[in-house]
Design a protein around this motif. Structure first.
Motif, short mmCIF file in Angstrom:
data_model
loop_
_atom_site.label_atom_id
_atom_site.label_comp_id
_atom_site.label_asym_id
_atom_site.label_seq_id
_atom_site.Cartn_x
_atom_site.Cartn_y
_atom_site.Cartn_z
N ILE A 193 0.65 -1.27 -0.08
CA ILE A 193 -0.19 0.18 0.02
C ILE A 193 1.18 1.44 -0.23
O ILE A 193 1.46 1.19 1.13
N ASP A 194 0.27 2.15 -1.18
CA ASP A 194 1.63 3.65 -0.92
C ASP A 194 0.21 5.11 -0.85
O ASP A 194 0.79 5.63 -0.60
N ALA A 195 -1.25 4.88 -1.16
CA ALA A 195 -2.01 5.38 -0.42
C ALA A 195 -3.19 4.82 -0.13
O ALA A 195 -3.63 3.74 -0.47
N LEU A 196 -3.69 5.76 0.64
CA LEU A 196 -5.14 5.51 1.01
C LEU A 196 -6.07 7.07 0.59
O LEU A 196 -5.72 8.27 1.49
N VAL A 235 -8.15 -2.02 7.84
CA VAL A 235 -7.30 -2.56 9.03
C VAL A 235 -5.65 -2.92 9.02
O VAL A 235 -5.49 -3.35 8.05
N GLY A 236 -4.84 -1.74 9.57
CA GLY A 236 -3.21 -2.01 9.33
C GLY A 236 -3.05 -3.23 10.00
O GLY A 236 -3.18 -2.33 11.74
N CYS A 237 -2.20 -4.08 9.70
CA CYS A 237 -1.71 -4.83 10.42
C CYS A 237 0.00 -5.11 9.75
O CYS A 237 -0.10 -6.03 10.24
N ASP A 238 -0.02 -4.00 9.88
CA ASP A 238 0.71 -3.69 8.66
C ASP A 238 2.73 -4.42 9.48
O ASP A 238 3.98 -3.20 9.03
N GLY A 239 1.90 -3.94 11.10
CA GLY A 239 4.17 -4.24 11.79
C GLY A 239 4.51 -2.54 12.40
O GLY A 239 3.45 -1.55 11.84
N ALA A 240 5.47 -3.15 12.75
CA ALA A 240 6.15 -1.70 13.55
C ALA A 240 6.00 -0.16 12.76
O ALA A 240 6.50 0.14 13.39
N ARG A 241 7.01 -1.01 11.75
CA ARG A 241 6.95 0.12 10.43
C ARG A 241 5.73 0.58 9.53
O ARG A 241 5.94 0.75 8.29
N SER A 242 4.70 0.41 10.35
CA SER A 242 3.18 0.68 9.26
C SER A 242 3.74 1.65 8.46
O SER A 242 3.46 2.66 8.83
N THR A 243 3.03 1.09 6.86
CA THR A 243 2.91 2.48 6.30
C THR A 243 1.67 2.81 6.70
O THR A 243 1.07 4.46 6.18
N VAL A 244 0.65 2.00 7.05
CA VAL A 244 -0.61 2.64 7.34
C VAL A 244 -0.86 3.99 8.41
O VAL A 244 -1.51 4.35 8.08
N ARG A 245 0.37 2.93 9.43
CA ARG A 245 0.11 4.42 10.41
C ARG A 245 0.47 6.08 10.23
O ARG A 245 0.35 6.85 10.50
N LEU A 276 0.96 7.05 6.43
CA LEU A 276 -0.68 7.29 5.75
C LEU A 276 -1.08 8.17 6.90
O LEU A 276 -1.93 9.51 5.94
N LEU A 277 -1.67 7.56 7.34
CA LEU A 277 -2.64 8.52 8.41
C LEU A 277 -2.45 9.63 9.34
O LEU A 277 -2.60 10.48 9.94
N GLY A 278 -1.05 9.83 8.99
CA GLY A 278 -0.16 10.74 10.35
C GLY A 278 -0.06 10.08 11.70
O GLY A 278 -0.39 11.49 12.23
N ILE A 279 -0.48 9.24 12.20
CA ILE A 279 -0.14 8.88 13.57
C ILE A 279 1.14 8.81 13.93
O ILE A 279 1.61 7.65 13.87
N ARG A 280 1.39 9.59 15.31
CA ARG A 280 2.71 9.99 16.07
C ARG A 280 2.10 8.00 16.39
O ARG A 280 1.41 7.40 17.00
N PHE A 281 3.80 7.98 17.04
CA PHE A 281 4.31 6.42 17.45
C PHE A 281 5.40 6.31 18.67
O PHE A 281 6.33 5.89 18.61
N PRO A 282 4.91 7.67 19.71
CA PRO A 282 5.94 7.23 20.47
C PRO A 282 6.29 6.14 21.37
O PRO A 282 5.25 5.01 21.92
N GLY A 283 7.24 6.42 22.34
CA GLY A 283 7.81 4.94 23.22
C GLY A 283 9.47 4.85 23.37
O GLY A 283 10.08 5.79 22.85
N ARG A 284 9.88 4.10 23.68
CA ARG A 284 11.19 3.67 23.66
C ARG A 284 11.75 2.92 22.68
O ARG A 284 11.28 1.90 22.56
N ALA A 307 0.92 3.87 19.71
CA ALA A 307 -0.06 4.88 18.66
C ALA A 307 -1.04 5.76 19.86
O ALA A 307 -1.59 5.28 20.78
N ARG A 308 -0.64 7.06 19.21
CA ARG A 308 -1.55 7.92 19.48
C ARG A 308 -3.05 7.61 19.64
O ARG A 308 -3.30 7.66 20.94
N ARG A 309 -2.74 7.23 17.97
CA ARG A 309 -4.21 6.85 18.03
C ARG A 309 -4.67 5.53 17.49
O ARG A 309 -3.52 4.88 16.42
N TRP A 310 -5.65 4.92 17.20
CA TRP A 310 -5.60 3.19 16.76
C TRP A 310 -7.29 3.42 15.39
O TRP A 310 -7.15 2.47 15.36
N ARG A 311 -7.76 4.97 15.62
CA ARG A 311 -8.68 4.78 14.95
C ARG A 311 -8.86 5.86 14.17
O ARG A 311 -8.44 7.60 15.03
N ASP A 312 -8.49 6.19 12.67
CA ASP A 312 -9.16 7.76 11.86
C ASP A 312 -10.34 7.91 10.82
O ASP A 312 -9.91 7.09 9.82
#
Length: 528
Positions: free
Chosen positions: A123-126, A151-161, A163-171, A264-269
């Motif tokens: 996936i490269d656009a939605l 539903v984006g189940c595409d792993g830690a480097r999620s392209t879906v996340r 593309l949706l502009g969702i931050r993924f903070p942590g350690r 992830a900051r948000r799990w739904r968009d």
């Protein structure tokens, strides 16, 4: 309606598609890879009662054929045993290579008429609108896909996340472990082992065919693990466990496993959702990222199924993030609180006063699916209906008691989950002894059956001879994912209806117009 688009074909994405398909929702699974999994015996998954039961329901046979149940959990401190836990009072964890789990789920998905697997499609656009999601993929073909939800189940480097502009903070790099899979004989066949001699720590967990996965805790900032250093670790550990002599062993696979904690900051968009490693990363102290991803799938699938078939309120769809993100965040907080205590030993009695072996107990909890580091989640029900007590608190996972199904068969309660229906369970002692035809039309049954048929969502009436902590004639309302929503003393049609309506979070604002489900997804891709 269009199918649901699932991005990613790992264990979580495949489970998501099978859970939806099992509830009559067609799915397209977009797999960036070729559909073939790398064989890595040292990359494994441990599943506990709820997730193992889910995987069985989805039709994955490799759990049975290639998994190994722990026969016990043994803890050693220095060179001596400090505790040993058996599984007489509950099911043992089952352990198998992740590639075996993925293969079993993929085979089940390939055989399901409502699942379409599409390989080599990244996936490269939605885009989203009021009626669905459009996703663009590149790879073997350049294609647009149309779905009701994604539903984006595409792993830690999620392209879906991204593309949706969702931050993924942590350690990053919370812990590092050297890992090896090897075939050998240990003095305790089938038992899992935790050996602590702080700061050293190593676990050995059995797999099928005499194979074990061994994990050594590494210093936070240490040198690279060379092959010679790893062989030394293997030989030293085996010698300690086998009376000073290293037994013969066959080394199958090695690696270094780095643990990260991210949320992830948000799990739904809108109509798009995140699940699995795309939404969270955890894994320290025995917690399993794959297992939490499977719980994501089970929580979201019945809500999307309701949205696809009948329409669902925005509040219900929002509850996926509210429930699952809160549960994972609690797990991360528990690990973050425990890790400094376990790794340094400081303040242990302040964390668990009076517990001389608290460190071992905490670690065992994480590995065995118990306590704050490992127990199944409890979701706060939308209404606190708890007329009569049971051993299960509202929002907690139900006990897997035998129940009588509508066809008269006796099955474990969890076998009835995952069908997109509420379960209404009547506790009626004696029904396990008497023939069903003698009690199905007697006592409370006719009134309860009428009340169940009038509920605002599909529901199934089951009967149990008993339930822990519940009196006779207790009625339990259970969500499609197996969490207890409400309990009642006898038949209370109005209250039961109100509780069922609360589970679905009220009626949808505008029920969708949908086409009948078909053997393949309702909308075909458009080729550029």
């Amino acid at each position: 309606m269009d199918p649901v688009i699932v991005v990613g074909a790992g264990p979580v994405g495949l489970s998501m598609s099978l859970a939806l398909a099992g509830q009559g929702v067609p799915c397209v699974v977009l797999d960036e890879g070729s559909g073939k999994d790398e064989l890595r015996p040292a990359r494994t998954v441990a599943l506990h009662a709820d997730t193992a039961a889910m995987v069985h329901r989805l039709g994955c046979t490799t759990l049975r054929d290639e998994g190994a149940y722990f026969t016990a959990w043994r803890t050693m401190r220095g060179g001596r045993e400090s505790q040993r836990i058996t599984f007489e009072d509950g099911p043992a964890p089952i352990h198998l290579p992740q590639h075996a789990l993925t293969r079993g789920l993929r085979d089940a998905a390939a055989a399901h008429p409502l699942v379409q697997l599409v390989t080599e499609s990244k996936i490269d656009a939605l885009e989203q609108d009021d009626r669905g999601v459009t996703a663009h993929t590149r790879g073997a073909e350049t294609t647009w896909w149309r779905g009701s939800h994604l539903v984006g189940c595409d792993g830690a480097r999620s392209t879906v996340r991204k593309l949706l502009g969702i931050r993924f903070p942590g350690r990053t790099a919370v812990e590092r472990h050297a890992v090896a899979a090897l075939r050998t004989e240990l003095p305790w066949p089938g038992e899992a082992l935790l050996h602590r001699s702080p700061p050293e720590e190593v676990t050995a967990r059995p797999l099928a065919d005499g194979v074990y996965r061994l994990d050594w805790l590494l210093p936070a900032r240490g040198d690279l693990v060379t092959p010679d250093a790893l062989v030394t670790r293997i030989r030293d550990s085996l010698a300690v466990w086998c009376g000073g002599t290293t037994p013969p062993y066959e080394l199958l696979d090695t690696g270094v496993h780095t643990l990260h904690h991210r949320l992830a900051r948000r799990w739904r968009d809108g109509r798009c959702f995140l699940a699995g490693d795309a939404a969270h990363l955890l894994g320290a102290l025995g917690t399993q990222g794959v297992e939490e991803g499977l719980r994501d799938a089970e929580n979201l699938a019945w809500k999307l199924s309701l949205a696809w078939h009948q329409g669902a309120s925005e509040e219900l769809l929002d509850s996926y993030e509210a429930e699952r993100r809160r549960a994972v965040a609690a797990r991360l907080r528990a690990a973050d609180q425990a890790m400094p205590v376990l790794r340094t030993g400081g303040g242990l009695r302040a964390y668990l006063p009076g517990a001389s072996r608290a460190a071992e107990l905490l670690l065992a909890d994480g590995h065995l699916g118990r306590g704050p580091l490992g127990a199944e989640p409890v979701y706060a029900p939308p209404v606190a209906v708890h007329d009569v007590p049971t051993a299960t608190e509202p929002g907690g996972p139900v006990e897997n008691v035998p129940v009588t199904a509508p066809d008269g068969s006796t099955v474990p309660l969890r076998d009835q989950l995952g069908r997109g229906r509420l379960l209404v369970v009547l506790v009626a002692p004696g029904t396990g002894v008497w023939d069903r035809r003698h009690w199905v039309g007697a006592g409370l049954m006719p009134r309860l059956a009428a009340a169940v048929s009038a509920l605002p969502v599909r529901a199934e009436l089951l009967v149990a001879d008993g339930y822990p902590g519940a009196a006779a004639h207790t009625v339990l309302l259970v969500r499609p994912d197996g969490h207890l929503s409400a309990t009642f003393a006898g038949v209370q049609p109005a209250e039961l209806y109100e509780a069922a309506d609360a589970v679905r979070r009220g009626a949808p604002e505008a029920p969708p117009t949908r086409a009948a489900p078909r053997a393949l997804p309702a909308a075909a891709p458009v080729i550029d």
